[in-house]
Write a protein that holds these residues in place. Structure first.
Motif, short mmCIF file in Angstrom:
data_model
loop_
_atom_site.label_atom_id
_atom_site.label_comp_id
_atom_site.label_asym_id
_atom_site.label_seq_id
_atom_site.Cartn_x
_atom_site.Cartn_y
_atom_site.Cartn_z
N ALA A 67 -83.26 -23.06 61.23
CA ALA A 67 -83.74 -22.00 60.91
C ALA A 67 -84.19 -22.09 59.36
CB ALA A 67 -83.45 -20.61 61.65
N TYR A 68 -85.03 -21.10 59.15
CA TYR A 68 -85.10 -20.69 57.51
C TYR A 68 -84.14 -19.69 57.10
CZ TYR A 68 -89.03 -24.06 57.07
OH TYR A 68 -89.88 -25.16 57.01
N GLU A 69 -83.55 -19.59 55.98
CA GLU A 69 -82.61 -18.45 55.44
C GLU A 69 -82.81 -18.20 54.22
OE1 GLU A 69 -78.70 -19.22 56.03
OE2 GLU A 69 -78.45 -20.92 54.70
N SER A 70 -82.75 -17.11 53.78
CA SER A 70 -83.00 -16.37 52.37
C SER A 70 -81.82 -17.01 51.57
CB SER A 70 -82.90 -14.78 52.44
OG SER A 70 -83.80 -14.61 51.53
N LEU A 82 -84.96 -21.39 52.53
CA LEU A 82 -84.88 -22.62 52.65
C LEU A 82 -84.12 -22.89 53.98
CD1 LEU A 82 -84.18 -24.90 50.67
CD2 LEU A 82 -81.71 -24.26 50.92
N TRP A 83 -84.78 -24.34 54.54
CA TRP A 83 -84.45 -24.72 55.95
C TRP A 83 -82.92 -24.73 56.02
CZ3 TRP A 83 -86.26 -24.80 60.42
CH2 TRP A 83 -85.59 -25.65 61.54
N ASN A 84 -82.38 -24.37 57.15
CA ASN A 84 -80.87 -24.59 57.27
C ASN A 84 -80.81 -25.58 58.45
OD1 ASN A 84 -78.20 -24.45 58.50
ND2 ASN A 84 -77.73 -22.49 57.04
N HIS A 85 -80.40 -26.74 58.16
CA HIS A 85 -80.42 -27.67 59.60
C HIS A 85 -79.52 -27.23 60.34
CE1 HIS A 85 -82.31 -31.27 61.12
NE2 HIS A 85 -81.12 -31.72 61.18
N ALA A 86 -78.08 -26.61 60.08
CA ALA A 86 -77.31 -26.57 60.98
C ALA A 86 -77.66 -25.47 62.21
CB ALA A 86 -75.94 -25.85 60.23
#
Length: 318
Positions: free
Chosen positions: A226-229, A219-223
């Motif tokens: 980057a994408y993270e699991s 999922l895209w982590n805006h903070a």
């Protein structure tokens, strides 16, 4: 000390896109927003983390990342149900309905519901004031239907689902939260997802909530940009004022920003930035005019405060 929230920017940034348009404590999880829970408990403290109060025990939960809203919604519905219904009596349930575990079903005043099936054996079902659950609908708790919400005919709502106030629900919905004033009113699947306010999913729109490899969803982590699991399941995350055309198919773990209009052939991207119009930039005057048109459908108008906030978001660096 009166109730106050001091939620850091670092914490708030973990909840994009919802904290673009609201304070973190105004996120809805369970029946109520986080702030509403503490207010009903007459809390007299400063709250520096997004803590959810436990009502049935002394246990509290803390939401630290976006997907916690989905994972803790089941627990939060049960806690809010206990808080809202303590020492109160439900309005009568019409005999045309089939109810399993009626002691776990609570109707506020002026609810309209006929010829529906509710199974509350695994968790409570709360239906807010002036809500309407149309005939043929099937609800399996824990479920919350908010004030003035409408559940369309033949809707299937599975456990851990919140339909926020003034929203419309239809088709198949599972383990999802709709904050308020939004529409998922037609056939199609919404699972393990969160929709903000003033969203609209066109007829036939569905999302995937598990990869066809059964692998980890990213999922895209805006903070952190980057994408993270985020585990096995995650569906659609959609910010306020965003809309999708009929028959839109969202990939597993899609994040849609604020004020997007999603159309075109094929699957949309897994991250859609704020103010996206198809493949182009959604011009601010048109976006505001379209929001006003949608709000008029529910008897509201865009406010000056909203215009100022939307302009601020629009001007943010990409």
């Amino acid at each position: 000390m009166s109730l106050s929230f001091s939620i850091s920017k670092e914490i708030s940034d973990n909840f994009y896109p919802f904290t673009q348009t609201r304070k973190a404590e105004d996120i809805r999880i369970g029946i109520l927003t986080i702030k509403e829970k503490w207010q009903l408990l007459n809390a007299n403290e400063e709250i520096t983390s997004l803590r959810l109060p436990g009502i049935t025990s002394n246990e509290t939960k803390t939401i630290e990342k976006l997907t916690d809203i989905i994972h803790l919604n089941d627990w939060a519905i049960c806690q809010d149900f206990a808080l809202l219904t303590k020492n109160r009596t439900s309005q009568p349930v019409s005999s045309t309905n089939k109810i399993i575990a009626p002691e776990n079903v609570f109707l506020e005043e002026a609810v309209k519901m006929e010829h529906c099936i509710i199974n509350a054996s695994n968790g409570p079902v709360y239906i807010g004031k002036n809500a309407e659950v149309m005939e043929g609908s099937v609800l399996r708790g824990p479920v919350s239907i908010g004030e003035n919400a409408i559940v369309k005919m033949g809707t299937k709502i599975y456990a851990s689902t919140t339909i926020g106030p003034h929203s419309m629900a239809g088709g198949e919905i599972k383990n999802s939260i709709i904050f308020g004033y939004s529409n998922k009113a037609h056939d199609g699947y919404l699972g393990d997802s969160v929709l903000g306010e003033w969203c609209n999913l066109g007829a036939g729109t569905s999302n995937s909530n598990i990869k066809n490899t059964a692998g980890d969803v990213k999922l895209w982590n805006h903070a952190i940009q980057a994408y993270e699991s985020v585990g096995l399941k995650c569906g659609l995350i959609m910010g306020d004022y965003s809309r999708a055309a009929i028959n839109t198919s969202f990939n597993t773990g899609t994040v849609v920003g604020v004020c997007c209009n999603i159309f075109n052939e094929g699957f949309p991207p897994k991250f859609i930035p704020d103010f996206t119009w198809g493949n182009e930039r959604y011009e601010l005057p048109k976006a505001m005019n379209d929001i006003d048109n949608w709000k008029k459908l529910k008897g509201k108008r865009i406010t000056e405060e909203e215009k100022v906030l939307l302009e601020k978001i629009y001007k943010q660096p990409k």
